[in-house]
Design a protein around this motif. Structure first.
Motif, short mmCIF file in Angstrom:
data_model
loop_
_atom_site.label_atom_id
_atom_site.label_comp_id
_atom_site.label_asym_id
_atom_site.label_seq_id
_atom_site.Cartn_x
_atom_site.Cartn_y
_atom_site.Cartn_z
N HIS A 95 22.73 61.38 82.36
CA HIS A 95 24.07 61.14 82.88
C HIS A 95 24.52 62.44 83.53
O HIS A 95 24.35 63.51 82.97
N HIS A 116 17.19 58.84 80.74
CA HIS A 116 18.04 59.10 81.90
C HIS A 116 18.95 60.28 81.64
O HIS A 116 19.18 60.66 80.48
N HIS A 170 19.84 61.45 77.93
CA HIS A 170 19.71 60.43 76.90
C HIS A 170 18.24 60.08 76.66
O HIS A 170 17.55 59.59 77.54
ZN LIG Z 1 22.94 56.74 78.53
#
Ligand SMILES: [Zn+2]
Length: 355
Positions: free
Chosen positions: A239, A237, A285
């Motif tokens: 952020h 993902h 991430h």
């Molecule tokens: Zn994260």
């Protein structure tokens, strides 16, 4: 407010205006808010005047008249309009009720060649656990965790405490705890960690534990916890800080294509989930497996090359003319369309509206 309610409201307002006009004085007929309409009287002998005739125009729905009687209607009957339009559409495409319904397509955008790339920093997440407050108490016998260092995401910290995780096949020592405490305990591991433990952990977004695995034991200095659920391989993902989201046009839930690494082992990751909102700092991430596969480490740069918007396309505005085109092509009204009132009437009459 629905269309029917709007129509009802318009009718009530018109009635009130008419009532006031009549009550004021029959003599003051010129003082009303609208001049009396001048229309040719409809012929008694001919049922339907030519379409260019003013009498063929139903002004009742444009402006109410002072005369409180049903305005003469000389429109062709609905059944006749349906028959004529169906006849015109005959032989062109399948009948409306067998028309194929297009699914709503997601918008996919590819960065144009030569456009400045969107570069983000990579943060590699090693295996870690988020603990609920009661589980912190059980494992450590104390109410809170001790921050060791702040993480990139605001408010999150790696704690000095760590635990061991025992699975059916193997054990992981020194698993980091990421604080602060959460509502539910969640163990985030890489796919290779799941193999070591001997559990089948699904790929899931953090916090989405509906399909998560269980069957491991968290071992702390003061106690043990058998996890029935909460074990996941965290979905990769991004952020996204609010300001960057505005700058780049990404929103929460979008899916990205991101190229990581350089040289012969560069990897392009698909379906990278955007997690945006207050309290996020922009960072990609990846878990340890993904980072190792692409040969990248924390602080390296990744390039976003394409993205899919989670938001469906804008809703089309459909007019009566569009409805006729749709009917001729044998198509139905798109489910997300915004219809003008006349378009709605026509679509209902033609039977190509699903509502
Ligand atoms: Zn994260």
């Amino acid at each position: 407010m629905t269309d029917a309610e709007l129509d009802r409201l318009a009718e009530l307002i018109a009635r009130a205006l008419l009532d006031r006009g009549e009550a004021s004085a029959p003599m003051a007929s010129r003082a009303t808010w609208l001049p009396s309409p001048v229309r040719p009287a409809p012929s008694e002998r001919v049922a339907e005047p030519p379409v260019w005739s003013g009498a063929a125009q139903d002004l009742g729905d444009v402006a109410p008249t002072r005369v409180r009687q049903e305005p003469p209607r000389f429109r062709a009957s609905t059944a006749e309009m349906v028959r004529a339009t169906r006849a015109a559409a005959a032989g062109k495409g399948p009948p409306p009720d067998r028309a194929r319904r297009e699914p709503e397509r997601r918008l996919t955008r590819q960065r144009a060649a030569g456009a400045p790339s969107v570069d983000v920093h990579i943060g590699v997440s090693n295996r870690h656990v988020h603990l609920s407050a009661s589980d912190v108490q059980t494992l450590f016998g104390s109410a809170s965790l001790t921050p060791a260092r702040q993480l990139t995401q605001p408010g999150q910290f790696a704690s000095t405490e760590s635990i061991a995780v025992q699975g059916p096949k193997g054990r992981l020592e020194g698993v980091r705890i990421v604080g602060p405490a959460r509502g539910e305990t969640q163990l985030e591991i890489a796919a290779s960690d799941a193999a070591v433990l001997g559990v089948e952990a699904p790929v899931a977004a953090s916090g989405n534990l509906g399909n998560s695995a269980g069957g491991v034991t968290l071992v702390g200095p003061m106690g043990r916890i058998e996890l029935r659920r909460g074990v996941i391989v965290a979905a990769r993902h991004l952020h996204l800080a609010t300001s960057d989201g505005r700058r780049w046009g990404f929103r929460d839930g979008d899916l990205l294509v991101v190229r990581c690494g350089t040289g012969p082992r560069a990897v392009t990751f698909h379906d990278v989930l955007v997690r945006a909102g207050d309290g996020h700092a922009t960072e990609l991430h990846l878990d340890a497996d993904e980072a190792r596969a692409a040969g990248v480490k924390t602080g390296d740069i990744a390039a976003i090359t394409a993205w899919q918007s989670a938001v469906v396309q804008k809703r089309p505005l459909v007019t009566e003319r569009d409805i006729l085109h749709l009917a001729r092509r044998g198509e139905r009204v798109p489910p997300n369309a915004i219809l003008t009132p006349s378009a709605r009437d026509r679509a209902v009459a033609l039977g190509i509206l699903d509502r």
